[in-house]
Enzyme design. Sequence first.
Site, PDB file in Angstrom:
ATOM      1  N   LYS A   1       0.839  -1.213   0.000  1.00 49.51           N
ATOM      2  CA  LYS A   1       0.000   0.000   0.000  1.00 49.51           C
ATOM      3  C   LYS A   1       0.866   1.252   0.000  1.00 49.51           C
ATOM      4  CE  LYS A   1      -4.073  -1.634  -0.287  1.00 49.51           C
ATOM      5  NZ  LYS A   1      -4.747  -2.488   0.672  1.00 49.51           N
TER       6      LYS A   1
ATOM      7  N   LYS B   1      -4.724 -13.209 -10.824  1.00 47.33           N
ATOM      8  CA  LYS B   1      -6.006 -13.780 -10.391  1.00 47.33           C
ATOM      9  C   LYS B   1      -7.162 -12.829 -10.656  1.00 47.33           C
ATOM     10  CE  LYS B   1      -5.536 -12.553  -5.515  1.00 47.33           C
ATOM     11  NZ  LYS B   1      -5.701 -12.985  -4.145  1.00 47.33           N
TER      12      LYS B   1
ATOM     13  N   LYS C   1     -11.093  -7.716  -7.850  1.00 47.33           N
ATOM     14  CA  LYS C   1     -12.266  -6.859  -7.723  1.00 47.33           C
ATOM     15  C   LYS C   1     -12.137  -5.596  -8.554  1.00 47.33           C
ATOM     16  CE  LYS C   1     -14.297  -8.220  -3.387  1.00 47.33           C
ATOM     17  NZ  LYS C   1     -14.405  -7.937  -1.962  1.00 47.33           N
TER      18      LYS C   1
END
Length: 333
Positions: A113, A196, A199
């Site tokens: 992050k 993968k 979202k």
Amino acid sequence: MSKEIVVSGIRSTGYLHLGNYFGAIQNYVKMQNEHNCYFFVADYHSLTTHPDPKDLKQNVFRVVAENIASGLDTEKVALYAQSDIPEIPELYLMLNMLAYKGELEKVPTFKDKVRLQPENVNAGLLTYPVLMSADILIHRATKVPVGKDQEQHLEMARNFANRFNKRYNDEFFPEPHVFRFNKEAVRIMSLDGDGKMSKSENVNATIYLSDGDDVIRKKIMKAKTDQGPHEPNSEMPDFIANLFLLLKLTATEDIYNQYLNAYKDCNIRYGDMKKQLAEDMVAFVRPIREKAAELQKDEDAIRKILKEGAEKARPSSIATIEGARKLMGINYY
Ligand code: TRP
């Protein structure tokens, strides 16, 4: 014998997709019969990125609806919003006194992050694993169904539990451990073969539980394939194996075997296979999408579900906080 206690948090950002469904939700659904399950929408966690206040409720309600449409039974589990349990931030505060800056800075998800959003490295982000530990320890849970990416956080939860126990009482918090039904987590790759299903990235190569029939067809027809195998019984490249995995998860065994044999015999036609997969996927997603959409229309029903979920989750939360306060010497009256 009392049932084992299970906790898991569901992120409220983004739309749920097949990776979430087969990787996480299916595990929840399997656990709900034999365990004492607490599942919650991690809305406090989402605040680390300062979401628009007018989106928050809708995101939370959608995630609730999608999980129920996927098979979570609120008669069997406690399904609630994290922000409805005031004992969670209280325990988070207590655990923060046992969490050290150095160890928090070393957490890989934190370091990611910092790299991705250097302009917003706030204290909530740094202490994300502490809040997650509070989510789990508030119910003194022992099993946590999460993916590989959360294992480090769980190790921290064990560390904080043990630290608390050492300082105040040897047995107050049991150790929480990752739990999975199948040894290997089901990992669904993006349809473009690049990482993968996610979202937020690869929107066109990710199948969401809210995708319409034609969107699903289009995405599957565009999935990455190759020239096909040249030698019998060749090993599959991972993006082909991913299509077979999706077929296995949604089609009948006969159909799956038919295409698998075609692959082994080098006469697979990916166009046909994708058409088949598209129809099976459409049939699989449609009832979930329709049920979720119907539930979302009834906001009062979702409010009731969340309220009842919080009512189920409060007693053990209150018991834990009362116990922790007493052990720490916060008992004045
Ligand atoms: N961090 C988890 C995720 O990103 C969500 C989460 C929050 C969670 N609190 C939790 C998972 C407690 C399990 C237990 O997916």
